[in-house]
Design an enzyme around this catalytic site. Structure first.
Site, short mmCIF file in Angstrom:
data_model
loop_
_atom_site.label_atom_id
_atom_site.label_comp_id
_atom_site.label_asym_id
_atom_site.label_seq_id
_atom_site.Cartn_x
_atom_site.Cartn_y
_atom_site.Cartn_z
N HIS A 52 -5.17 -4.49 -8.99
CA HIS A 52 -3.91 -3.69 -8.49
C HIS A 52 -3.68 -2.62 -9.75
O HIS A 52 -2.59 -2.33 -10.19
CB HIS A 52 -2.70 -4.47 -8.23
N ASP A 104 2.10 -8.46 -4.97
CA ASP A 104 1.88 -7.62 -6.00
C ASP A 104 2.39 -7.66 -7.25
O ASP A 104 3.46 -8.41 -7.39
CB ASP A 104 2.12 -5.95 -5.56
N HIS A 107 6.01 -9.24 -3.38
CA HIS A 107 5.94 -9.32 -5.17
C HIS A 107 6.06 -10.47 -5.82
O HIS A 107 7.03 -11.26 -5.37
CB HIS A 107 6.71 -8.21 -5.68
#
Length: 713
Positions: A145, A94, A246
């Protein structure tokens, strides 16, 4: 050239208005660009905030809250979910793409022959489209996202749709591919869905997106050690997993290191690490974007990059303006204190010879008597020559009725102030000529102090200390501050640097021979006092400032009158600067004036005010999108510098500092007006419009008294 046209060759009675539209459009465009930049990079950001605690979940279907992490929340009574196959991990990242960490993660994945799914932020894609293209080129999946990492469950529907749509457009614009995968920011497992989060998932499904939640969180956002990331990332049992890591949002050094160790461990235990679609067995979520989406996405990326460039440019201008402001303040204060010490030495033997005083008058019946009487009350011998320049009121009659000795009245047709001054100079009997406006009242010692510098044979002109008399109202106070802090501090600096650009028309003295050498007062500009001073400086004469030669003048009492006066001053100064631009290349005293005086005027009185509105727009941007306390701290620091300058200037001028209470308000209204005056003047000059002389209204502040009633000190 446009700046050289005579002010009376008028073809337009009003200045052009189109440039105000242009200015409004430019400032609006800047505000829009800054708004876009602020929204995309500063309103939400990629923080490690985990979102609000879950709320009520009565609306979340049981098959979703107890189902798999891949959710089809489309319309219909049933909602399908799916989960990865056993012993399969869907590796997801992400908050990217990040120009530093995403390529490092891609290298680790390539080294271990693993594909993953990257859920990208639209603003980061727009900032780093080449990294998004690298992800796709390496065979990885991408998903949406959101655009700014906003909490989609907490924003209105229109903003939620915009966040998803703009992120998709950025992805298409950067990679040429669209995606049907979606992960809301701050999401986690199915059982953490509340009603607000479910609404986000449901709306995404209605627009054709598969929502991908997680089953394992690596906790790499916690900034823990590598062992902690490995512990949270390693599954137990054989049930398929969706692992969250991430690649953006901050330093991901631990993520890169942990990933390089995690993949071999999982593979050794028989786990297959792959993308979401491969882990679940769905079709390829990526497909070529439409032509319109590619065009819109490309335009979006260009617009965002442009807004970022604008922000960088404004940041540079802000720092430059702050540096110049502080530098100017330091120079002015140091110069003012040094000037005071220099002037205490005096000019030598006292000059006692008589002086001719020329008073040009056009419709000055309200104040001309006070002006003449104050001059004749001087403690220095004078002759006063009043030149009535074709007044349409009773100016001539008022002067004639005084019938005072040593006063001469000359009436001429209306030909302008410069012609009136030249008429008075031609009639002057003495070697030194003092020029005073028809709305000015001098103190008894003013004329005597003005002529003392002529002991120096190099001095051709002397600037007096003009002061605002009608300072009772707020506008008068602001002008009073400007005269003391701005004009007079500048004059002290110009005096020391021997580059004085203006002897004010309100009060100044000239050597008669110097006037003859430059041909008297010119008529080519609207600022005849500035043009004359620059002519003297160009001719090699020294122009000095005598702060003890005080004179009280009427200042505009309305914003409209102030605008007209300053517009004429500024436009005329630009004309004079253009006329005397050649002095920059001269040698000697004239060249010193050109390089120092004109350079100072260009930098601090033209260029800096031109960029000032842009800086104010940036300040508003900071209050909305950045830390308001930092912006206020900068503004207070700037105000402190201004107040310190004001205190020094008032002390040097022996003025009461109580007027400085209005300086903070001056920054919000008066300063903006002066900026607009400069902009109007520059545009008018560049457009070549011939500006009419704009005479200031008179209010009769002095009446027939010999001192302004408001001056008690």
């Amino acid at each position: 050239m446009p700046l050289l046209r005579k002010p009376r060759d008028t073809t337009a009675s009003t200045p052009p208005r189109a440039h105000w539209v242009v200015l409004a459009v430019v400032l609006s465009a800047l505000a829009l660009a800054l708004g876009v930049e602020g929204y995309t990079h500063h309103l939400y950001g990629n923080s490690d905030y985990t979102g609000p605690p879950p709320g009520a979940s009565a609306m979340v279907p049981r098959e979703v809250s107890h189902g798999g992490p891949i959710i089809n929340g489309g319309a219909g009574p049933g909602h399908r979910t799916a989960e990865p196959r056993p012993k399969t991990i869907a590796l997801t990242f992400d908050d990217g793409p990040d120009p530093k960490w995403t390529p490092k993660i891609l290298q680790v994945l390539d080294r271990h022959h693993v594909k993953a799914t990257f859920f990208l932020l639209g603003n980061e894609v727009a900032a780093h489209p080449e990294v998004a293209r690298e992800i796709v080129a390496d065979g990885h999946e991408i998903g949406v996202h959101s655009f700014t990492h906003a909490d989609l469950a907490a924003v209105p529907d229109w903003q939620r749709r915009m966040e998803v749509r703009e992120s998709q457009l950025a992805i298409v614009g950067a990679t040429g591919q669209s995606t049907s995968l979606f992960r809301p920011p701050f999401s986690s497992e199915n059982n953490a869905l509340d009603d607000a989060a479910w609404n986000v998932v449901r709306q995404a499904g209605e627009h054709g997106y598969l929502t991908v939640l997680t089953t394992r969180d690596s906790q790499d956002w916690q900034r823990g050690d590598i062992q902690q990331i490995l512990r949270y990332s390693t599954p137990h049992g054989s049930q398929g997993q969706v692992l969250l890591m991430h690649d953006g949002g901050g330093s991901r050094a631990d993520t890169v290191a942990a990933l390089d160790r995690l993949i071999p461990v999982l593979q050794d235990k028989g786990w297959r690490v792959t993308t979401v679609s491969d882990a679940v067995g769905t079709g390829d979520p990526m497909r070529p974007g439409t032509w319109s989406d590619k065009a819109a996405g490309t335009a979006l990326i260009v617009a965002l990059k442009a807004s970022h460039v604008v922000l960088l440019a404004l940041t540079f201008l802000l720092y430059a303006a702050a540096f110049l402001t502080v530098l100017r303040a330091v120079i002015l204060v140091v110069a003012a204190r040094r000037h005071r010490r220099v002037r205490k030495r005096g000019w030598g033997p006292e000059m006692t010879g008589p002086v001719s005083v020329v008073v040009p008058a056009y419709n000055e019946e309200l104040g001309i008597e006070a002006t003449v009487r104050s001059l004749l009350d001087s403690d220095h011998p004078v002759e006063v020559i009043v030149v009535d320049d074709g007044s349409s009121d009773d100016t001539a009659q008022v002067v004639e009725s005084l019938d005072l000795p040593e006063m001469v009245l000359v009436s001429t047709p209306n030909r302008g102030k410069a012609a009136a001054l030249n008429t008075g100079i031609s009639l002057a009997r003495y070697d030194y000529v003092v020029m005073v406006d028809g709305d000015t009242v001098v103190e008894p010692e003013t004329v005597r102090m003005l002529v003392q510098p002529f002991n120096d044979p190099l001095v051709g002109a002397v600037s007096g200390n003009a002061k605002v008399a009608n300072r009772d109202g707020l506008l008068g106070l602001w002008q009073h501050i400007e005269y003391v802090v701005g004009f007079n501090l500048d004059r002290r600096l110009f005096d020391l640097a021997r580059c004085m650009p203006t002897v004010p028309g309100a009060v100044g003295a000239f050597r008669r021979s110097a006037l003859d050498r430059v041909g008297g007062v010119g008529r080519l500009t609207l600022a005849e006092d500035t043009d004359l001073t620059m002519s003297l400086a160009s001719d090699g004469w020294r122009v000095v400032y005598e702060e003890q030669a005080r004179a009280w003048t009427e200042a505009p009492a309305t914003l409209g009158a102030l605008w007209r006066q300053r517009y004429r001053w500024c436009y005329g100064t630009l004309q004079a600067m253009w006329r005397h631009r050649g002095t920059v290349f001269q040698r000697g005293a004239g060249g010193r004036f050109g390089r120092r005086g004109l350079g100072y005027l260009l930098l601090f009185q033209v260029l800096l005010p031109l960029f000032a509105p842009v800086v104010d727009v940036f300040a508003l941007y900071g209050l909305v999108f950045l830390d308001p306390s930092r912006i206020m701290s900068v503004w207070l620091a700037f105000l402190s510098v201004q107040m310190f300058m004001g205190w020094i200037a008032f002390r040097l001028d022996r003025e009461r500092a109580g007027a400085l209470w209005s300086m903070p308000l001056q920054q919000f209204v008066y300063r903006q007006l002066m900026y607009l005056v400069v902009i109007q003047s520059v545009v008018t000059a560049l457009a070549g419009v011939r500006l009419r002389w704009q005479r200031m209204d008179r209010y009769g502040s002095f009446a027939t008294s010999r001192e302004p009633a408001s001056v008690a000190d």
